[in-house]
Motif scaffolding. Structure first.
Motif, PDB file in Angstrom:
ATOM      1  N   ASN A  68       0.816  -1.688  -0.139  1.00 43.61           N
ATOM      2  CA  ASN A  68       0.102  -0.437   0.309  1.00 43.61           C
ATOM      3  C   ASN A  68       1.164   1.311   0.334  1.00 43.61           C
ATOM      4  OD1 ASN A  68      -2.763  -0.835  -0.272  1.00 43.61           O
ATOM      5  ND2 ASN A  68      -2.720  -1.280   2.217  1.00 43.61           N
ATOM      6  N   ASN A  71      -1.131   7.219   2.049  1.00 43.87           N
ATOM      7  CA  ASN A  71      -2.639   7.781   2.214  1.00 43.87           C
ATOM      8  C   ASN A  71      -2.686   9.499   1.191  1.00 43.87           C
ATOM      9  OD1 ASN A  71      -5.248   9.438   2.611  1.00 43.87           O
ATOM     10  ND2 ASN A  71      -5.616   7.328   4.032  1.00 43.87           N
ATOM     11  N   ASP A  73      -4.746  11.535   0.383  1.00 42.31           N
ATOM     12  CA  ASP A  73      -6.148  12.397  -0.277  1.00 42.31           C
ATOM     13  C   ASP A  73      -6.241  13.884   0.084  1.00 42.31           C
ATOM     14  OD1 ASP A  73      -7.282   9.544   0.095  1.00 42.31           O
ATOM     15  OD2 ASP A  73      -8.607   9.540   1.980  1.00 42.31           O
ATOM     16  N   GLN A 382      -7.254   4.596  -7.114  1.00 44.14           N
ATOM     17  CA  GLN A 382      -6.898   5.704  -6.117  1.00 44.14           C
ATOM     18  C   GLN A 382      -6.898   6.956  -6.451  1.00 44.14           C
ATOM     19  OE1 GLN A 382      -4.931   4.450  -3.286  1.00 44.14           O
ATOM     20  NE2 GLN A 382      -4.498   6.287  -2.087  1.00 44.14           N
ATOM     21  N   SER A 386      -8.780   9.324  -3.401  1.00 43.65           N
ATOM     22  CA  SER A 386      -7.792  10.768  -3.230  1.00 43.65           C
ATOM     23  C   SER A 386      -9.042  12.123  -2.789  1.00 43.65           C
ATOM     24  CB  SER A 386      -6.453  10.699  -3.885  1.00 43.65           C
ATOM     25  OG  SER A 386      -6.099  11.886  -3.354  1.00 43.65           O
ATOM     26  N   HIS A 395      -4.213   0.625  -1.177  1.00 42.89           N
ATOM     27  CA  HIS A 395      -4.039   1.718  -1.551  1.00 42.89           C
ATOM     28  C   HIS A 395      -2.784   1.317  -2.305  1.00 42.89           C
ATOM     29  CE1 HIS A 395      -5.732   4.433   1.415  1.00 42.89           C
ATOM     30  NE2 HIS A 395      -5.757   3.916   2.007  1.00 42.89           N
ATOM     31  N   ASN A 399      -2.554   8.707  -6.059  1.00 46.06           N
ATOM     32  CA  ASN A 399      -3.042  10.121  -6.840  1.00 46.06           C
ATOM     33  C   ASN A 399      -3.005  10.476  -7.642  1.00 46.06           C
ATOM     34  OD1 ASN A 399      -4.655  12.123  -7.511  1.00 46.06           O
ATOM     35  ND2 ASN A 399      -4.052  12.946  -5.297  1.00 46.06           N
TER      36      ASN A 399
END
Length: 465
Positions: A68, A71, A73, A382, A386, A395, A399
């Motif tokens: 993964n 993150n 986002d 992804q 995001s 994940h 992005n």
């Protein structure tokens, strides 16, 4: 019979020593035994290589979650609507292509000049045996298809649970559309039961509303709804959802161009080109691209006016099998084998946000996106997660509006593509694009290979459990 049996026995012994990936079973099996012997061993002798792989996978401790990414986002589009178009056989090389003094995509080319349109030309398809259905799977789940298996048939036979965009868009109405019959590739079942769309609509639903006998202009063929008609059906439903003060995620598919790129009467009224130096299929492919270019542009022109607070995302599902000579003719240069293979994998991604929110966010946060870097359909999952700030476990991608690096594994032939190199695991051919060394490339290939192996094992267990 003796030779056939011997080759099958040799393959069964040898494959377990040397091959790790699911798709290598069929690739190596066909090349070792011959295509008829390989499938004879499965159908008549009852040799189940999928089951063998599952049994081997059960012993593995590979943990896909280790791969993964951090993150990423942004949440800039949270609360907006999403309208996705998966465009049949739309390749990157046709966008802005000028051949014989003719621009193949004049409408999309003009669209790309707008400030709120984002174009990624170097996204790569990750489809395996399932082609279009694999593209649906990759986009809606963020997982690599296996390469040797059409996952949707497995889902119909033994439904398994997997994360998906409709599940993540929890308070949204999620509809899906396809212009072919609803049982084709188990579409209706899979979209409603595996991906968890609220409703799937295909040929049968459209035909009840607009019978072929009365509305022949809405159909490419007797069992194919036209691209305009299927998009208009999705548009009408989206407007109804907005009228009910609800949000939507719509996933619609077009069907033009479609292999084998034959002549269709439907296009006769359209401004068709007659390129004398191209074979019939390549000529028809470019004409059908020229047609869908206007269809997509016209839809976006209407959609941005009638679908308030909506983001549009268009991407190609897979490439085509057109000959290398045709590519060399339209591009005006000779291609290496690997360049040709890469062209077959490259699909365009166009994201259009008429609200301007995404443009403003990138500008305010000084995010300078490298639109030309290598990306895959896995990254699109992804990216949606995001931008819409969706809760998710997977994940594996990045992005695409960040500048993180990605990579691509082509599941059927096991080609690996990064910004630095193209490496074919099938025959150890490679091309290096940067100043990395051969050893650095091989180390990266090894890491990416381990990821794909973990992915194969994860999905195999999911399907069989």
């Amino acid at each position: 019979l003796i030779l056939s049996t011997s080759s099958i026995m040799y393959f069964n012994i040898d494959v377990n020593k040397n091959w790790k990936f699911r798709s290598e079973y069929s690739l190596y099996g066909v090349s070792t035994c011959g295509i008829y012997n390989y499938y004879f061993s499965e159908l008549v002798l009852g040799m189940d290589y999928n089951e063998e792989y599952y049994l081997k996978s059960k012993e593995s401790s590979s943990d896909l979650s280790l791969y993964n990414k951090p993150n990423q986002d942004y949440g800039v589009l949270a609360g907006m609507n999403l309208f996705v178009i998966q465009a049949e056989a739309l390749s990157s090389f046709v966008i802005d292509l000028e051949y014989d003094n003719k621009l193949i995509t004049p409408y999309l080319s003009s669209l790309l000049l707008e400030d709120d349109v984002f174009f990624f030309p170097n996204v790569n398809t990750v489809v395996g045996m399932g082609n279009t259905s694999d593209a649906e799977f990759a986009f809606n789940t963020g997982y690599y298809p296996l390469g040797d298996l059409t996952i949707v048939w497995e889902a119909k036979d033994r439904l398994f649970e997997i994360e998906s965009l409709p599940k993540m868009f929890k308070d949204y109405i999620c509809y899906a559309y396809n212009p072919t019959i609803e049982g084709f590739y188990a579409h209706k079942y899979v979209f409603e039961n595996l991906y968890k769309f609220n409703l799937f609509k295909g040929f049968e639903t459209h035909n009840k509303l607009y019978p072929y006998e009365k509305y022949t202009n809405m159909y490419l063929q007797k069992k194919w709804v036209s691209d305009e008609a299927i998009l208009n059906l999705a548009l009408a439903d989206s407007k109804k959802i907005l009228d009910e003060n609800k949000n939507f995620y719509v996933f619609a598919q077009t069907i033009t161009p479609h292999y084998p790129f034959v002549d269709l009467d439907y296009y006769k009224e359209f401004d068709c080109y007659d390129f004398k130096n191209l074979d019939k299929k390549f000529n028809n492919y470019l004409n059908q691209i020229h047609y869908i270019d206007k269809v997509l542009y016209d839809f976006l022109s209407i959609g941005k006016e009638e679908l308030e607070n909506t983001v549009f995302l268009i991407y190609g599902d897979h490439g085509n099998t057109l000959p290398k000579e045709g590519f060399e003719e339209v591009l005006g240069r000779k291609l290496t084998d690997l360049e040709y293979r890469k062209l077959l994998l490259e699909i365009p991604v166009i994201i259009y946000d008429p609200s301007g929110k995404l443009t403003s966010y990138l500008s305010a946060n000084e995010i300078d996106v490298d639109y030309g870097r290598v990306l895959s359909q896995i990254d699109l999952f992804q990216t949606v997660g995001s931008l819409f700030s969706l809760e998710r476990e997977n994940h594996l991608g990045i992005n695409i509006f960040s500048n993180n690096k990605s990579f691509v594994v082509e599941p059927k032939g096991l080609d690996i593509i990064t910004d630095d190199f193209f490496y074919s695991m099938k025959n150890a051919q490679y091309e290096i694009y940067s100043d990395i060394s051969y050893l650095e490339m091989i180390n990266e290939v090894s890491k990416i290979s381990e990821f794909k192996l973990a992915s194969d094992i994860y999905l195999t267990k999911k399907i069989n459990n």
